[in-house]
Design a protein around this motif. Structure first.
Motif, PDB file in Angstrom:
ATOM      1  N   ALA A 101       0.831  -1.199   0.000  1.00  0.00           N
ATOM      2  CA  ALA A 101       0.000   0.000   0.000  1.00  0.00           C
ATOM      3  C   ALA A 101       0.871   1.257   0.000  1.00  0.00           C
ATOM      4  CB  ALA A 101      -0.933  -0.003   1.208  1.00  0.00           C
ATOM      5  N   PHE A 102       1.932   1.241   0.783  1.00  0.00           N
ATOM      6  CA  PHE A 102       2.853   2.376   0.841  1.00  0.00           C
ATOM      7  C   PHE A 102       3.440   2.667  -0.537  1.00  0.00           C
ATOM      8  CE2 PHE A 102       7.233   3.939   1.373  1.00  0.00           C
ATOM      9  CZ  PHE A 102       7.005   5.094   2.115  1.00  0.00           C
ATOM     10  N   THR A 103       3.843   1.623  -1.236  1.00  0.00           N
ATOM     11  CA  THR A 103       4.412   1.786  -2.576  1.00  0.00           C
ATOM     12  C   THR A 103       3.360   2.281  -3.564  1.00  0.00           C
ATOM     13  OG1 THR A 103       5.966  -0.022  -2.131  1.00  0.00           O
ATOM     14  CG2 THR A 103       5.643   0.604  -4.423  1.00  0.00           C
ATOM     15  N   ALA A 104       2.148   1.775  -3.446  1.00  0.00           N
ATOM     16  CA  ALA A 104       1.089   2.128  -4.390  1.00  0.00           C
ATOM     17  C   ALA A 104       0.676   3.587  -4.282  1.00  0.00           C
ATOM     18  CB  ALA A 104      -0.124   1.225  -4.166  1.00  0.00           C
ATOM     19  N   GLN A 148     -11.099  -0.481 -14.022  1.00  0.00           N
ATOM     20  CA  GLN A 148     -11.105  -0.326 -12.576  1.00  0.00           C
ATOM     21  C   GLN A 148     -10.027  -1.162 -11.892  1.00  0.00           C
ATOM     22  OE1 GLN A 148     -12.721   1.661  -9.244  1.00  0.00           O
ATOM     23  NE2 GLN A 148     -13.150   1.927 -11.418  1.00  0.00           N
ATOM     24  N   ILE A 149      -9.725  -2.319 -12.447  1.00  0.00           N
ATOM     25  CA  ILE A 149      -8.690  -3.178 -11.856  1.00  0.00           C
ATOM     26  C   ILE A 149      -7.352  -2.465 -11.873  1.00  0.00           C
ATOM     27  CG2 ILE A 149      -7.355  -5.295 -12.194  1.00  0.00           C
ATOM     28  CD1 ILE A 149      -9.947  -6.595 -13.247  1.00  0.00           C
ATOM     29  N   GLU A 150      -6.968  -1.929 -13.014  1.00  0.00           N
ATOM     30  CA  GLU A 150      -5.692  -1.228 -13.131  1.00  0.00           C
ATOM     31  C   GLU A 150      -5.696   0.050 -12.302  1.00  0.00           C
ATOM     32  OE1 GLU A 150      -6.010  -4.313 -15.791  1.00  0.00           O
ATOM     33  OE2 GLU A 150      -7.400  -2.604 -15.708  1.00  0.00           O
ATOM     34  N   HIS A 151      -6.844   0.722 -12.251  1.00  0.00           N
ATOM     35  CA  HIS A 151      -6.979   1.932 -11.439  1.00  0.00           C
ATOM     36  C   HIS A 151      -6.716   1.627  -9.964  1.00  0.00           C
ATOM     37  CE1 HIS A 151      -8.563   5.665  -9.855  1.00  0.00           C
ATOM     38  NE2 HIS A 151      -9.571   5.049  -9.269  1.00  0.00           N
ATOM     39  N   HIS A 152      -7.148   0.468  -9.504  1.00  0.00           N
ATOM     40  CA  HIS A 152      -6.948   0.093  -8.108  1.00  0.00           C
ATOM     41  C   HIS A 152      -5.531  -0.419  -7.844  1.00  0.00           C
ATOM     42  CE1 HIS A 152     -10.577   0.252  -5.459  1.00  0.00           C
ATOM     43  NE2 HIS A 152     -11.090   0.663  -6.613  1.00  0.00           N
ATOM     44  N   LEU A 153      -5.002  -1.179  -8.762  1.00  0.00           N
ATOM     45  CA  LEU A 153      -3.647  -1.702  -8.560  1.00  0.00           C
ATOM     46  C   LEU A 153      -2.602  -0.598  -8.607  1.00  0.00           C
ATOM     47  CD1 LEU A 153      -3.756  -4.951 -10.735  1.00  0.00           C
ATOM     48  CD2 LEU A 153      -3.737  -4.805  -8.238  1.00  0.00           C
ATOM     49  N   MET A 191      -1.224   5.954 -11.302  1.00  0.00           N
ATOM     50  CA  MET A 191      -0.976   5.883 -12.740  1.00  0.00           C
ATOM     51  C   MET A 191      -1.963   6.774 -13.483  1.00  0.00           C
ATOM     52  SD  MET A 191      -1.062   2.567 -15.297  1.00  0.00           S
ATOM     53  CE  MET A 191       0.474   1.883 -14.662  1.00  0.00           C
ATOM     54  N   PRO A 192      -1.513   7.568 -14.450  1.00  0.00           N
ATOM     55  CA  PRO A 192      -2.445   8.363 -15.260  1.00  0.00           C
ATOM     56  C   PRO A 192      -3.421   7.457 -16.001  1.00  0.00           C
ATOM     57  CG  PRO A 192      -0.175   9.065 -15.614  1.00  0.00           C
ATOM     58  CD  PRO A 192      -0.113   7.793 -14.833  1.00  0.00           C
ATOM     59  N   ARG A 193      -4.657   7.880 -16.040  1.00  0.00           N
ATOM     60  CA  ARG A 193      -5.717   7.026 -16.567  1.00  0.00           C
ATOM     61  C   ARG A 193      -5.519   6.651 -18.030  1.00  0.00           C
ATOM     62  NH1 ARG A 193     -10.823  10.950 -15.923  1.00  0.00           N
ATOM     63  NH2 ARG A 193      -9.856  11.209 -13.883  1.00  0.00           N
TER      64      ARG A 193
END
Length: 420
Positions: free
Chosen positions: A72-75, A358-363, A367-369
């Protein structure tokens, strides 16, 4: 306190020291509101006092008290080196050499593979924003608004034309950016949304699954309510009354109450000034055309319309997915169990603001959309490797699944309420 070289003094005596050695069991015991430790890259930190000053809010960091927060810290932090300066004063030791790097039953292989994927994505430059994309995004929103006012100015202020104009232009990319442009508090949104990303679909941690007893969701909560004979609402009809109290009222009522309460209680005067300036600008533009009462009716209609778009776009990715109490999963597994994607198309990308990924948005929340579609095949390959379901639906299927999941949860509640 554990053995194997760990400190044996009381916790109060070791707080602030940087030479302690701890077991996971010991770290996990520090998870109360008044005593919070967490682990990042095997280093143990005491965040009890500092959590109140955490820029992302006290709640999101407290959700990881007693846990490994490395992923989570890295994300959440784009510049890890810069954030390290805040961690140094909080360091109290490290994990014992005999302890694994991951806590509980998390898979070391999945964690390592996801770390490798993230490093690869970073090397490909997919975390770098493309300014032209966001300039175009902002520009087309302003253009749509200007076009709406021009139509009203040229062809008049009949309610039929007004409502059609707002229906056509108010549903442009809606989610976070749309809320902020609509007078919401950026800090309120960030503090709320960070929690959702940190622990998606986890009861008592994700505010998006706090239904205020209006609905029961998932497979666990309905049964718990039913066994305890909790009946605040006729939950077996929730898939029907959802259309009356969910999409129409979330933004106009619930969010607006939360936003105002948040800005005032936190003394967030800058956000409050920005919010009030939005409404002042609106009234200056609309009162000459519609009068005060007409302007109030118009903005109420627009808020209800925005609320419908927001609810359907956000909930089709989450509400039909797994919703439960804390399971302490690794980052990849946790996010994939709580999210799904909607198929890519020019319309879906535009209407959802690219949150159909949504998966990539959460992982990868930083990251720019516009890069989600580039990383999606790599994420899917990683999920296939580890047997983690990677769900992709049509938008209509996503909408239908919201209705279906509410009905299924209501049926579970009724069965438990009557027979258990």
């Amino acid at each position: 306190m554990g053995g194997g070289g760990q400190l044996t003094e009381p916790a109060e005596e070791v707080k602030g020291r940087a030479g302690g050695v701890y077991t996971w069991q010991e770290v996990q015991s520090h998870c109360s509101r008044s005593d919070q430790w967490l682990v990042i890259d095997r280093k143990v930190y005491n965040i009890t006092q500092w959590a109140k000053r955490h820029p992302g809010g006290i709640r999101v960091i407290s959700h990881y008290a007693g846990e490994d927060a490395t992923e989570a810290f890295t994300a959440f932090h784009p510049d890890l080196k810069w954030v390290q300066k805040f961690l140094k004063p909080l360091l109290i030791g490290e994990l014992a050499a005999t302890e694994p790097s991951q806590d509980r039953n998390k898979s070391a292989t999945i964690i390592q593979d996801f770390h490798t994927l993230r490093a690869k994505v970073e090397s490909e430059g997919l975390f770098r924003a493309r300014p032209s994309f966001f300039c175009f995004h902002l520009g087309h929103i302003l253009l749509l608004e200007a076009l709406a006012w021009l139509i009203i100015w040229v062809w008049g202020t009949s309610w039929t034309l007004t409502l059609l104009t707002n229906a056509g232009f108010s549903s442009s990319p809606v989610v976070a950016g749309g809320l902020v442009f609509s007078g919401a508090s950026a800090n309120w949104w960030n503090h709320r949304h960070y929690q959702h990303h940190a622990k998606p679909n986890v009861f008592s941690k994700d505010p998006d699954v706090n239904m205020l007893h209006l609905f029961v969701i998932g497979k666990t909560q309905p049964v718990e309510y039913g066994i305890k004979k909790i009946k605040y609402m006729p939950y077996h009809h929730q898939h029907q009354y959802f259309f009356l109290v969910g999409p129409p009222l979330l933004i106009p009522i619930y969010f607006h109450i939360q936003i105002m309460r948040s800005m005032i209680s936190r003394h967030d005067w800058v956000d409050l000034a920005c919010s009030l300036s939005h409404y002042l600008r609106y009234l200056c533009c609309s009162v000459p055309l519609y009068g005060l009462l007409g302007s109030m009716l118009l903005i109420s209609f627009v808020r209800i319309l925005e609320s419908h778009c927001f609810v359907w776009v956000t909930q089709m990715n989450h509400l039909p997915m797994n919703i439960d109490h804390e399971k302490h999963q690794d980052w990849l597994s946790m996010q994939l169990h709580a999210t799904c994607n909607v198929k890519q198309s020019p319309f879906n990308d535009w209407f959802s603001g690219h949150l159909n990924f949504q998966i990539e948005h959460h992982l990868f929340p930083t990251m720019p959309r516009h890069n989600y579609h580039l990383v999606a095949p790599q994420v899917r390959a990683l999920c296939d490797k580890h047997g983690i379901p990677y769900q992709v639906k049509t938008m209509w299927q996503g909408f239908a699944d919201v209705f279906r999941s509410l009905k299924n949860s209501g049926d579970l509640w009724l069965d438990a309420y009557l027979h258990k």
